[in-house]
Design a protein around this motif. Structure first.
Motif, short mmCIF file in Angstrom:
data_model
loop_
_atom_site.label_atom_id
_atom_site.label_comp_id
_atom_site.label_asym_id
_atom_site.label_seq_id
_atom_site.Cartn_x
_atom_site.Cartn_y
_atom_site.Cartn_z
N SER A 309 2.60 -11.34 3.28
CA SER A 309 1.48 -11.27 4.21
C SER A 309 1.40 -9.88 4.87
CB SER A 309 1.66 -12.37 5.25
OG SER A 309 0.66 -12.29 6.19
N VAL A 310 2.56 -9.35 5.27
CA VAL A 310 2.56 -8.02 5.92
C VAL A 310 2.12 -6.94 4.94
CG1 VAL A 310 4.03 -6.25 6.95
CG2 VAL A 310 4.32 -8.64 7.61
N THR A 311 2.74 -6.91 3.75
CA THR A 311 2.44 -5.82 2.82
C THR A 311 1.00 -5.94 2.30
OG1 THR A 311 3.50 -7.09 1.08
CG2 THR A 311 4.79 -5.33 2.03
N TRP A 312 0.53 -7.19 2.17
CA TRP A 312 -0.85 -7.40 1.71
C TRP A 312 -1.82 -6.78 2.71
CZ3 TRP A 312 -3.44 -9.21 -2.42
CH2 TRP A 312 -4.79 -9.58 -2.23
N HIS A 313 -1.61 -7.05 3.98
CA HIS A 313 -2.57 -6.55 4.98
C HIS A 313 -2.45 -5.06 5.21
CE1 HIS A 313 -3.04 -10.91 5.71
NE2 HIS A 313 -4.29 -10.51 5.75
N GLU A 314 -1.39 -4.46 4.68
CA GLU A 314 -1.30 -2.99 4.74
C GLU A 314 -2.13 -2.31 3.65
OE1 GLU A 314 3.21 -2.78 6.63
OE2 GLU A 314 2.89 -2.28 4.52
N ARG A 315 -2.50 -3.06 2.62
CA ARG A 315 -3.30 -2.45 1.54
C ARG A 315 -4.76 -2.34 1.99
NH1 ARG A 315 0.66 -0.50 -1.44
NH2 ARG A 315 -1.01 0.51 -2.54
N PRO A 316 -5.47 -1.27 1.61
CA PRO A 316 -6.89 -1.17 1.93
C PRO A 316 -7.66 -2.33 1.32
CG PRO A 316 -6.03 0.91 1.05
CD PRO A 316 -4.94 -0.11 0.91
N VAL A 317 -8.76 -2.68 1.96
CA VAL A 317 -9.49 -3.89 1.56
C VAL A 317 -9.97 -3.81 0.10
CG1 VAL A 317 -11.72 -3.13 2.47
CG2 VAL A 317 -11.19 -5.56 2.37
N VAL A 318 -10.34 -2.60 -0.34
CA VAL A 318 -10.81 -2.45 -1.73
C VAL A 318 -9.68 -2.83 -2.70
CG1 VAL A 318 -11.55 -0.72 -3.43
CG2 VAL A 318 -12.49 -0.66 -1.12
N GLN A 319 -8.48 -2.38 -2.39
CA GLN A 319 -7.35 -2.70 -3.26
C GLN A 319 -7.06 -4.21 -3.24
OE1 GLN A 319 -3.88 -0.26 -2.54
NE2 GLN A 319 -5.09 1.61 -2.46
N ARG A 320 -7.26 -4.83 -2.07
CA ARG A 320 -7.01 -6.27 -1.98
C ARG A 320 -7.98 -7.05 -2.88
NH1 ARG A 320 -7.30 -7.56 4.11
NH2 ARG A 320 -6.80 -5.47 4.80
N ARG A 321 -9.22 -6.55 -2.92
CA ARG A 321 -10.20 -7.26 -3.75
C ARG A 321 -9.82 -7.16 -5.22
NH1 ARG A 321 -16.38 -6.36 -2.28
NH2 ARG A 321 -16.22 -6.18 -0.04
N VAL A 322 -9.35 -5.96 -5.60
CA VAL A 322 -8.93 -5.77 -6.99
C VAL A 322 -7.71 -6.67 -7.29
CG1 VAL A 322 -7.91 -4.08 -8.59
CG2 VAL A 322 -9.88 -3.44 -7.18
N LEU A 323 -6.78 -6.71 -6.34
CA LEU A 323 -5.59 -7.54 -6.54
C LEU A 323 -5.96 -9.02 -6.68
CD1 LEU A 323 -3.15 -5.85 -3.97
CD2 LEU A 323 -2.81 -5.96 -6.44
N SER A 324 -6.89 -9.47 -5.84
CA SER A 324 -7.30 -10.88 -5.92
C SER A 324 -7.90 -11.19 -7.28
CB SER A 324 -8.35 -11.20 -4.85
OG SER A 324 -7.75 -11.24 -3.61
N ALA A 325 -8.76 -10.26 -7.75
CA ALA A 325 -9.41 -10.50 -9.05
C ALA A 325 -8.38 -10.51 -10.18
CB ALA A 325 -10.47 -9.43 -9.30
N LEU A 326 -7.40 -9.60 -10.10
CA LEU A 326 -6.38 -9.56 -11.16
C LEU A 326 -5.43 -10.75 -11.08
CD1 LEU A 326 -5.38 -5.77 -11.31
CD2 LEU A 326 -6.73 -7.06 -12.97
N ALA A 327 -5.17 -11.22 -9.84
CA ALA A 327 -4.30 -12.39 -9.69
C ALA A 327 -4.98 -13.61 -10.29
CB ALA A 327 -3.97 -12.62 -8.22
N ALA A 328 -6.30 -13.71 -10.09
CA ALA A 328 -7.03 -14.86 -10.63
C ALA A 328 -7.09 -14.78 -12.15
CB ALA A 328 -8.45 -14.90 -10.05
N GLN A 329 -7.25 -13.55 -12.67
CA GLN A 329 -7.34 -13.40 -14.12
C GLN A 329 -7.05 -11.96 -14.53
OE1 GLN A 329 -11.16 -14.47 -15.70
NE2 GLN A 329 -10.41 -14.39 -17.79
N PRO A 330 -5.89 -11.73 -15.13
CA PRO A 330 -5.60 -10.38 -15.64
C PRO A 330 -6.66 -9.98 -16.66
CG PRO A 330 -3.61 -11.74 -15.67
CD PRO A 330 -4.76 -12.65 -15.34
N THR A 331 -6.85 -8.67 -16.80
CA THR A 331 -7.91 -8.23 -17.71
C THR A 331 -7.43 -7.07 -18.59
OG1 THR A 331 -10.12 -7.25 -17.84
CG2 THR A 331 -8.83 -6.69 -15.91
N GLY A 332 -8.02 -6.99 -19.77
CA GLY A 332 -7.74 -5.86 -20.65
C GLY A 332 -8.65 -4.68 -20.34
N GLU A 333 -9.73 -4.94 -19.57
CA GLU A 333 -10.70 -3.88 -19.31
C GLU A 333 -11.05 -3.79 -17.83
OE1 GLU A 333 -14.07 -4.05 -21.83
OE2 GLU A 333 -12.84 -4.30 -23.63
N PRO A 334 -10.15 -3.25 -17.05
CA PRO A 334 -10.40 -3.23 -15.60
C PRO A 334 -11.42 -2.17 -15.18
CG PRO A 334 -8.36 -2.10 -16.09
CD PRO A 334 -8.87 -2.62 -17.40
#
Ligand SMILES: Nc1ncnc2c1ncn2[C@@H]1O[C@H](COP(=O)(O)OP(=O)(O)OP(=O)(O)O)[C@@H](O)[C@H]1O
Ligand SMILES: [Mg+2]
Length: 387
Positions: A309-334
């Motif tokens: 929770s702490v390290t997550w909230h230290e990441r900029p919001v744009v990075q968090r959105r990318v992380l959420s999308a990759l956590a839901a589904q890894p991709t070959g073409e990010p």
């Protein structure tokens, strides 16, 4: 409900958990890697240089330690330095000198006079003290100049090359060397030419950095090392290991359960041992079940939750959105439009976020699939949706 102190007492009384994760493993906690071990040991013995590369937590240091044990028992002198643990050039030079002194262990244990003689073999003379264990420890000023650190490195090569024992210099986390001094890597080509009998082994996980230092044309170590890359441990060997270790801890793990653990959280051996550890810890019966894996996984995530929770909230919001999308589904073409649409961001923002996340080792593209490096974190992100 069982009372807490009784649970603790039971845990202390029962056989210790037979799984290990988070730090290098040896002995009964090490499995597989036979081919890589043999390849590494023979190159060390033959004075060849090696670059050992893998993503984080695949087992580089464990393999290095095993190979170092084998070659030391065969009579070689091995100096092992973890570059990341050296905050400055003074500590790096001290780790080299101390490592070398320890290859002369027995003689130097005769006391401070022997250690003091030994330090004079270095042109830049270190300070010396004998630890409680009787081992000599050398030190230099933290602000040691790059040319003096290079001179210590050269002396270590020269002293390793002396005599008829094989000499091996292992630099683990080698990619951190540029943080100590960007010119230091330039010394290795000349040293390899001057002391061809010494085997240099460099290991690292930050692929782009290792490429820049070792593998691309024009890199300081280009053409002088033979690459060995570590993939995941063979899943069958890993499954047999889980079954075997569990039996050593007096709980039966059916092979199908071992396979499920690997399928759930693999392929990184550290993650497999982590889930095996938690699963073993929560299993109350003599036979480990599927339900234990679910509970073990929940426990692993809940123990790490506060940190996530702490390290997550230290990441900029744009990075968090990318992380959420990759956590839901890894991709070959990010970097394409489809992935950007999933994040609701512009492709250029996604690109910048991914570069930062790769640099900080939150995201990797092993096997061409971009994903979160920590599968427990990925599951937490999916469950919590903490965006
Ligand atoms: N040969 C192996 N057999 C069983 N487990 C292993 C093996 N190698 C690694 N592991 C598991 O992976 C964990 C990490 O191992 P190690 O520290 O050697 O990896 P590493 O690649 O050096 O990691 P880092 O990149 O963080 O330095 C160990 O604690 C263990 O759980
Ligand atoms: Mg390591």
């Amino acid at each position: 409900m069982r009372n807490a102190s009784r649970v603790v007492l039971e845990a202390v009384a029962s056989p210790p958990n037979p799984f290990r994760y988070g730090s290098p493993v040896t002995g009964a906690n090490f499995t597989g890697r036979t081919v890589e071990h043999q390849a590494l040991v023979s190159r060390m013995a033959d004075g060849l240089n090696v670059s050992l590369v893998s993503p984080r937590r695949y087992g580089k240091t464990s393999l290095l330690l095993r190979a170092e044990g084998t070659i030391t028992r065969a009579g070689a002198s091995v100096v092992h330095v973890n570059v990341l643990r050296c905050p400055d050039l003074g500590h790096f030079a001290a780790a080299l000198a101390t490592g070398l002194a320890q290859t002369h262990g027995r003689r130097l244990r005769r006391g401070v006079a022997a250690a003091s003689d030994f330090r004079r073999r270095f042109r830049v003379t270190p300070a010396v003290e004998l630890g409680d264990d009787g081992k000599a420890r050398f030190s230099f000023v933290p602000s040691l100049a790059a040319k003096d650190a290079t001179s210590v490195l050269e002396d270590v090569y020269r002293l390793l090359a002396e005599g008829d024992r094989s000499g091996v210099l292992v630099l683990d986390e080698f990619d951190a060397i540029v943080d100590l001094n960007p010119t230091l890597p330039n010394a290795f080509k000349g040293l390899a030419d001057s002391y061809p009998q010494v085997s240099l082994v460099v290991a690292g996980s930050r692929r782009h950095m290792m490429e820049r230092l070792v593998h691309v044309h024009g890199a300081p170590l280009y053409g002088m090392t033979q690459p060995i890359s570590l993939g995941p441990i063979d899943p069958d060997a890993m499954a047999r290991y889980l079954v075997r270790r569990s039996a050593a801890g007096d709980k039966k793990m059916p092979p199908a359960i071992a396979g499920t653990i690997i399928g759930r959280i693999g392929p990184v051996p550290n993650d497999i041992q982590h889930l095996a550890y938690e699963t073993f810890a929560v299993a109350s019966g003599p036979i480990i079940t599927d339900a234990d894996i679910d509970t073990g996984l929940d426990q692993a995530i809940s123990l790490a939750e506060a940190t996530y929770s702490v390290t997550w909230h230290e990441r900029p919001v744009v990075q968090r959105r990318v992380l959420s999308a990759l956590a839901a589904q890894p991709t070959g073409e990010p970097f394409g439009g489809a992935f950007a649409r999933r994040t609701g961001l512009a492709t250029s923002s996604v690109q910048r976020a991914i570069e930062a996340l790769v640099n900080d080792e939150w995201v990797a593209d092993d096997g061409g699939l971009w994903h979160l490096t920590d599968p427990f974190l990925a599951r937490w992100v999916q469950a919590e949706d903490p965006r």
